[in-house]
Design a protein around this motif. Structure first.
Motif, PDB file in Angstrom:
ATOM      1  N   LYS A 156      -3.028   5.455  -1.750  1.00  0.00           N
ATOM      2  CA  LYS A 156      -3.532   4.443  -2.681  1.00  0.00           C
ATOM      3  C   LYS A 156      -4.113   3.250  -1.922  1.00  0.00           C
ATOM      4  O   LYS A 156      -3.820   3.052  -0.744  1.00  0.00           O
ATOM      5  CB  LYS A 156      -2.416   3.979  -3.611  1.00  0.00           C
ATOM      6  CG  LYS A 156      -1.908   5.061  -4.547  1.00  0.00           C
ATOM      7  CD  LYS A 156      -0.923   4.492  -5.549  1.00  0.00           C
ATOM      8  CE  LYS A 156      -0.453   5.541  -6.541  1.00  0.00           C
ATOM      9  NZ  LYS A 156       0.485   4.973  -7.553  1.00  0.00           N
ATOM     10  N   GLU A 157      -4.890   2.461  -2.625  1.00  0.00           N
ATOM     11  CA  GLU A 157      -5.432   1.256  -2.032  1.00  0.00           C
ATOM     12  C   GLU A 157      -4.361   0.168  -1.972  1.00  0.00           C
ATOM     13  O   GLU A 157      -3.409   0.168  -2.753  1.00  0.00           O
ATOM     14  CB  GLU A 157      -6.634   0.761  -2.846  1.00  0.00           C
ATOM     15  CG  GLU A 157      -7.825   1.707  -2.801  1.00  0.00           C
ATOM     16  CD  GLU A 157      -9.025   1.130  -3.510  1.00  0.00           C
ATOM     17  OE1 GLU A 157     -10.109   1.720  -3.391  1.00  0.00           O
ATOM     18  OE2 GLU A 157      -8.889   0.094  -4.186  1.00  0.00           O
ATOM     19  N   ARG A 158      -4.578  -0.753  -1.056  1.00  0.00           N
ATOM     20  CA  ARG A 158      -3.657  -1.877  -0.969  1.00  0.00           C
ATOM     21  C   ARG A 158      -3.819  -2.755  -2.209  1.00  0.00           C
ATOM     22  O   ARG A 158      -4.955  -3.020  -2.650  1.00  0.00           O
ATOM     23  CB  ARG A 158      -3.928  -2.674   0.309  1.00  0.00           C
ATOM     24  CG  ARG A 158      -2.880  -3.689   0.632  1.00  0.00           C
ATOM     25  CD  ARG A 158      -2.795  -3.990   2.125  1.00  0.00           C
ATOM     26  NE  ARG A 158      -4.036  -4.399   2.730  1.00  0.00           N
ATOM     27  CZ  ARG A 158      -4.181  -4.671   4.016  1.00  0.00           C
ATOM     28  NH1 ARG A 158      -3.131  -4.576   4.830  1.00  0.00           N
ATOM     29  NH2 ARG A 158      -5.343  -5.026   4.500  1.00  0.00           N
ATOM     30  N   GLU A 159      -2.681  -3.220  -2.752  1.00  0.00           N
ATOM     31  CA  GLU A 159      -2.735  -3.989  -3.988  1.00  0.00           C
ATOM     32  C   GLU A 159      -1.939  -5.283  -3.866  1.00  0.00           C
ATOM     33  O   GLU A 159      -0.961  -5.363  -3.117  1.00  0.00           O
ATOM     34  CB  GLU A 159      -2.180  -3.167  -5.165  1.00  0.00           C
ATOM     35  CG  GLU A 159      -0.728  -2.791  -5.044  1.00  0.00           C
ATOM     36  CD  GLU A 159      -0.199  -2.067  -6.287  1.00  0.00           C
ATOM     37  OE1 GLU A 159      -0.976  -1.854  -7.235  1.00  0.00           O
ATOM     38  OE2 GLU A 159       0.995  -1.726  -6.296  1.00  0.00           O
ATOM     39  N   HIS A 213      -7.091 -11.004  -4.266  1.00  0.00           N
ATOM     40  CA  HIS A 213      -7.967 -10.046  -3.603  1.00  0.00           C
ATOM     41  C   HIS A 213      -7.853 -10.165  -2.099  1.00  0.00           C
ATOM     42  O   HIS A 213      -7.702 -11.257  -1.555  1.00  0.00           O
ATOM     43  CB  HIS A 213      -9.410 -10.278  -4.053  1.00  0.00           C
ATOM     44  CG  HIS A 213      -9.590 -10.212  -5.532  1.00  0.00           C
ATOM     45  ND1 HIS A 213      -9.579  -9.030  -6.232  1.00  0.00           N
ATOM     46  CD2 HIS A 213      -9.737 -11.199  -6.452  1.00  0.00           C
ATOM     47  CE1 HIS A 213      -9.736  -9.285  -7.525  1.00  0.00           C
ATOM     48  NE2 HIS A 213      -9.838 -10.601  -7.676  1.00  0.00           N
ATOM     49  N   GLU A 214      -7.975  -9.018  -1.418  1.00  0.00           N
ATOM     50  CA  GLU A 214      -7.807  -9.007   0.030  1.00  0.00           C
ATOM     51  C   GLU A 214      -8.785  -9.934   0.735  1.00  0.00           C
ATOM     52  O   GLU A 214      -8.419 -10.556   1.740  1.00  0.00           O
ATOM     53  CB  GLU A 214      -7.995  -7.575   0.556  1.00  0.00           C
ATOM     54  CG  GLU A 214      -6.879  -6.623   0.171  1.00  0.00           C
ATOM     55  CD  GLU A 214      -7.033  -5.272   0.845  1.00  0.00           C
ATOM     56  OE1 GLU A 214      -7.077  -4.259   0.143  1.00  0.00           O
ATOM     57  OE2 GLU A 214      -7.110  -5.248   2.088  1.00  0.00           O
ATOM     58  N   GLN A 239       0.845  -1.188   0.000  1.00  0.00           N
ATOM     59  CA  GLN A 239       0.000   0.000   0.000  1.00  0.00           C
ATOM     60  C   GLN A 239       0.877   1.233   0.000  1.00  0.00           C
ATOM     61  O   GLN A 239       1.640   1.468   0.953  1.00  0.00           O
ATOM     62  CB  GLN A 239      -0.930   0.019   1.201  1.00  0.00           C
ATOM     63  CG  GLN A 239      -1.945   1.150   1.154  1.00  0.00           C
ATOM     64  CD  GLN A 239      -3.042   0.979   2.190  1.00  0.00           C
ATOM     65  OE1 GLN A 239      -2.885   0.290   3.183  1.00  0.00           O
ATOM     66  NE2 GLN A 239      -4.175   1.623   1.939  1.00  0.00           N
TER      67      GLN A 239
END
Length: 124
Positions: free
Chosen positions: A41-44, A107-108, A37
């Motif tokens: 920004k979003e966590r990727e 995906h998380e 992250q």
């Protein structure tokens, strides 16, 4: 419990190896992943590995530069990062996915347990 280590400040083009030591579960049965992250920004998703290490998956941005691996005897997953770029700057998290996961969970919501993260900063 997951404990990441190995982050730091490096220059563009350098390498780092992150480690994530896992305790409290039968490590060898679970898929593992690395996410990151960046500020604002979003966590990727970065990379994932299957429960037995036989299969891996990578984000397009890290493929060919990063390598995920695991040592089930040490209950540890690694992320070797080569040719680092300033855009790789982020907090890096390791996470535990499902039993017998195939290493391609991106995906998380597919991950149940997370570490606290380790900072990686790449200067230009």
């Amino acid at each position: 419990q997951l404990r990441e280590s190995g982050g730091g400040l490096v220059q563009a083009g350098d390498s780092l190896r992150l480690s994530c030591a896992v305790s409290g579960l039968i490590f060898g049965g679970y898929g593992m992943g690395w996410f990151r992250q960046a500020p604002g920004k979003e966590r990727e998703f970065v990379a994932g590995i299957s429960w037995n290490g036989g299969s891996t998956g990578y984000a397009d941005s890290t493929k060919g530069r990063f390598t995920i691996s695991r040592d089930n005897a040490k209950s540890t997953v690694y992320l070797q990062m080569n040719s680092l770029k300033p855009e790789d700057t982020a907090v890096y998290y390791c996470a535990v996915s499902k039993l017998y996961d195939n290493g391609n969970s991106r995906h998380e919501y597919q991950y149940d347990f997370w570490g606290q993260g380790t900072q990686v900063t790449v200067s230009s």
